[in-house]
Design an enzyme around this catalytic site. Sequence first.
Site, PDB file in Angstrom:
ATOM      1  CG  HIS A   1      75.939  10.918  29.684  1.00 26.13           C
ATOM      2  ND1 HIS A   1      75.032  11.936  29.469  1.00 26.13           N
ATOM      3  CD2 HIS A   1      77.165  11.457  29.433  1.00 26.13           C
ATOM      4  CE1 HIS A   1      75.694  13.041  29.115  1.00 26.13           C
ATOM      5  NE2 HIS A   1      76.975  12.771  29.085  1.00 26.13           N
TER       6      HIS A   1
ATOM      7  CD  GLU B   1      71.756  11.656  29.361  1.00 25.00           C
ATOM      8  OE1 GLU B   1      72.556  12.260  30.102  1.00 25.00           O
ATOM      9  OE2 GLU B   1      71.621  10.422  29.388  1.00 25.00           O
TER      10      GLU B   1
ATOM     11  CG  ASP C   1      80.992  19.149  33.606  1.00 27.29           C
ATOM     12  OD1 ASP C   1      81.585  20.233  33.617  1.00 27.29           O
ATOM     13  OD2 ASP C   1      81.022  18.356  32.645  1.00 27.29           O
TER      14      ASP C   1
ATOM     15  CE  LYS D   1      80.734  19.436  28.989  1.00 29.05           C
ATOM     16  NZ  LYS D   1      79.712  18.611  29.641  1.00 29.05           N
TER      17      LYS D   1
ATOM     18  CD  GLU E   1      80.380  15.047  35.254  1.00 29.91           C
ATOM     19  OE1 GLU E   1      81.497  14.661  35.643  1.00 29.91           O
ATOM     20  OE2 GLU E   1      80.192  15.628  34.165  1.00 29.91           O
TER      21      GLU E   1
ATOM     22  NE  ARG F   1      74.126  19.510  28.080  1.00 31.63           N
ATOM     23  CZ  ARG F   1      74.967  18.568  28.486  1.00 31.63           C
ATOM     24  NH1 ARG F   1      76.132  18.399  27.878  1.00 31.63           N
ATOM     25  NH2 ARG F   1      74.648  17.818  29.517  1.00 31.63           N
TER      26      ARG F   1
ATOM     27  CD  GLU G   1      77.450  17.048  31.436  1.00 29.27           C
ATOM     28  OE1 GLU G   1      78.622  17.015  31.824  1.00 29.27           O
ATOM     29  OE2 GLU G   1      77.085  16.633  30.315  1.00 29.27           O
TER      30      GLU G   1
ATOM     31  CD  GLN H   1      78.983  19.845  25.561  1.00 29.45           C
ATOM     32  OE1 GLN H   1      78.180  20.266  26.394  1.00 29.45           O
ATOM     33  NE2 GLN H   1      79.397  18.596  25.529  1.00 29.45           N
TER      34      GLN H   1
ATOM     35  CB  THR I   1      83.274  22.578  37.530  1.00 23.07           C
ATOM     36  OG1 THR I   1      83.510  22.685  36.121  1.00 23.07           O
ATOM     37  CG2 THR I   1      83.024  21.126  37.893  1.00 23.07           C
TER      38      THR I   1
ATOM     39  CG  ASP J   1      83.959  15.510  33.517  1.00 16.56           C
ATOM     40  OD1 ASP J   1      83.797  14.640  34.389  1.00 16.56           O
ATOM     41  OD2 ASP J   1      83.027  16.209  33.077  1.00 16.56           O
TER      42      ASP J   1
END
Lengths: 419, 419
Positions: free
Chosen positions: A137, A367, A236, A256, A204, A240, A202, A243, A260, A130
């Site tokens: 970002h 975000e 993904d 993560k 992606e 948080r 996420e 992480q 996925t 990844d």
Amino acid sequence: MALKSFLEISPDSHFPMENLPYGVFKPDESSAPRPGVAIGDYVLDLQVIASAGLFNGPILANSDCFHQPNLNKFLEMGRPAWKEARATIQKLLSSAEPSLRDNASLRQNGLLPAAQVQMLLPMAIGDYTDFFSSMHHARNCGLMFRGPENAINPNWFHLPIAYHGRASSIVVSGTDIIRPRGQGHPSGNSPYFGPSRKLDFELEMAAVVGPGNRLGEPVDVNEAAEHIFGLVLMNDWSARDIQAWEYVPLGPFLGKSFGTTISPWIVTLDALQPFGCDAPQQNPSPLPYLAEKNSKNYDISLEVQIRPAGEETSYVVTRSNFNHLYWTVTQQLAHHTINGCNLRPGDLLGTGTISGPEPESYGCLLELTWNGQKNVSLGGTSRKFLEDGDEVIFTGCCKGNGYNVGFGTCSGKIVPSIP
Amino acid sequence: MALKSFLEISPDSHFPMENLPYGVFKPDESSAPRPGVAIGDYVLDLQVIASAGLFNGPILANSDCFHQPNLNKFLEMGRPAWKEARATIQKLLSSAEPSLRDNASLRQNGLLPAAQVQMLLPMAIGDYTDFFSSMHHARNCGLMFRGPENAINPNWFHLPIAYHGRASSIVVSGTDIIRPRGQGHPSGNSPYFGPSRKLDFELEMAAVVGPGNRLGEPVDVNEAAEHIFGLVLMNDWSARDIQAWEYVPLGPFLGKSFGTTISPWIVTLDALQPFGCDAPQQNPSPLPYLAEKNSKNYDISLEVQIRPAGEETSYVVTRSNFNHLYWTVTQQLAHHTINGCNLRPGDLLGTGTISGPEPESYGCLLELTWNGQKNVSLGGTSRKFLEDGDEVIFTGCCKGNGYNVGFGTCSGKIVPSIP
């Protein structure tokens, strides 16, 4: 629309003659998996077509690549085989060609209503990488966690930063995602343990590797496109809190690796070719091994919706575009191999979260809510992070003149942690 | 020695009756790969033994697990199958048992001189994870790069830190390692590009996963040993200049992914059982999901030698021991699955560099030369980092009463970058 099929295809469809994305499906629960192509509301069974001798070009006539439970063998064959297959399928589905159109039993066996088949992962994924290739970002994450002075690390502008992800937990769109448990960042002295409190998506996309390279033999950046079969949508999923606590100094891991999700249909670079657009100017200029003669992104509109548990309605929470990537997928692939690392057919290269410049184009809740400081509105309710029962739905689409080349959807629903 | 074979086995051998490690080999270039067990100077061909009907226990009599090109199917069967196989093989090789001893043609086909066979990777590795479980290694790296104030990050004492490594570039002992090219840390403004200037070994071991778990279903730490088949030696080759420049904020990537070498023989936990020893006291106490009723390490002496190009002699550069690990392999496995991440048979879990407390027990050149500030002596010459032509040889051995349970060697030679 230039290409006409004997099938009726809605102008809104993601899967007209111009697209022809590849996937793997089971016609019913008891059947073996086999490759297929999406066309309008149907799936074309490539095993049936191959068995009928309709892949009669020089490369595919004697190949068993469509008699496999995944696309890996076809991926390994490279662009000459991909081009031959595309030409054959486009001809077979065209209104002018009788061989499938006028053969009722072949149509019956080979064209299945998409709503009735079960989609599977399209390939066996040996390794999953990844990247972190959206500048917006990277900057937003940096602003939140390091402040404006060092928002983006100096290395970021010199190389496509990436980490290895977990291949075993990649699932196909529609698979439920169990809320992970783990350690969270301590507010006092001791870490928190339990179901993640900051579960995120996420937005992606990911490149699917074709032939790959041998250990020790890097791929030239100007030949990297020959090693990419196509793109998928990818979520993904990220915890948080897990992480944030675990990632220093070795990067993301359990935050993560619980899941996925990828879309079932791989849209080929051949189908995306009309939607190519200039990649952003890179400053400083990349080192020679990353300098492309023709640096290209694709104009792919991306959208994320959330459907709360029990509701009929889903709410758009962000709109972004693939063309926001600073590092191109071909630069990502060339960088990945510059040390001699070997890629194998079916490997997955994620782009990283694709955030645009405006707050409404950010690619994840971290975000969009600025790490839980704001709310994202979902009609009568709102979210800081995902709640149990939330379904997250990605779509991606290129707009042609009177037609789409789309990715369909990539979705997953959050289910509670196992007690 | 309690167990006597009809084969003559030197008391110095790593592979007596008490060991019986598993690998995969080809008897000659044109043969298909098949599973084998090391015994003294021989390899026992398990396919031949299975075909002769000598695996006659209830689990293995009707299994084709030894008619496979790798050990994955056997790994998936779990401890009951492993125990049955061990008992059968120990009996077949014993001096008292005639079925192999007195059958000349079976001995001829089934017992091959180890020096004549070609060893391969013992399993297909779906995912490879590398932990960071030696406190001395974590502290040394922290001292070098962050200073004494924050040598070890606070999370390190609460969880086994890890990252996902690259599965595609794992190779078996004896495979040459091509010096990687890549970007190095800039001394001025621009990064350096070229062959790595700080190529290093990392002295590690790795656990080979047995049955694995389903996505969403964590493995209890007190049952984790049932999911570990055995251990191998592992050299996690590292390009320190590439790593230092790329690793913020997502961790190691190209600095590691050019190659990882493992020993061909997997020593089972059953064979290691007599060498179990107490794991270090953990302070603070681990969270309940990491708290073991019986927290165990193994007393495995480890040694690294370097043989410079063209020399007959190799020089010991470090001596360490597996029992220096702070986090046990069972804690590593339980932590890996606590978020629901699924492990699959054949997955590899590296320990991270195993450094001891004394400078002469550090597990990599980065620590031994303190990032190139000191030299390591190799007879008449010395090293800060590895040079082209250097062969790095790991050995690992448990000392029993009159016998060894050893891992053989794990070696690789550095060859120059491709221009």
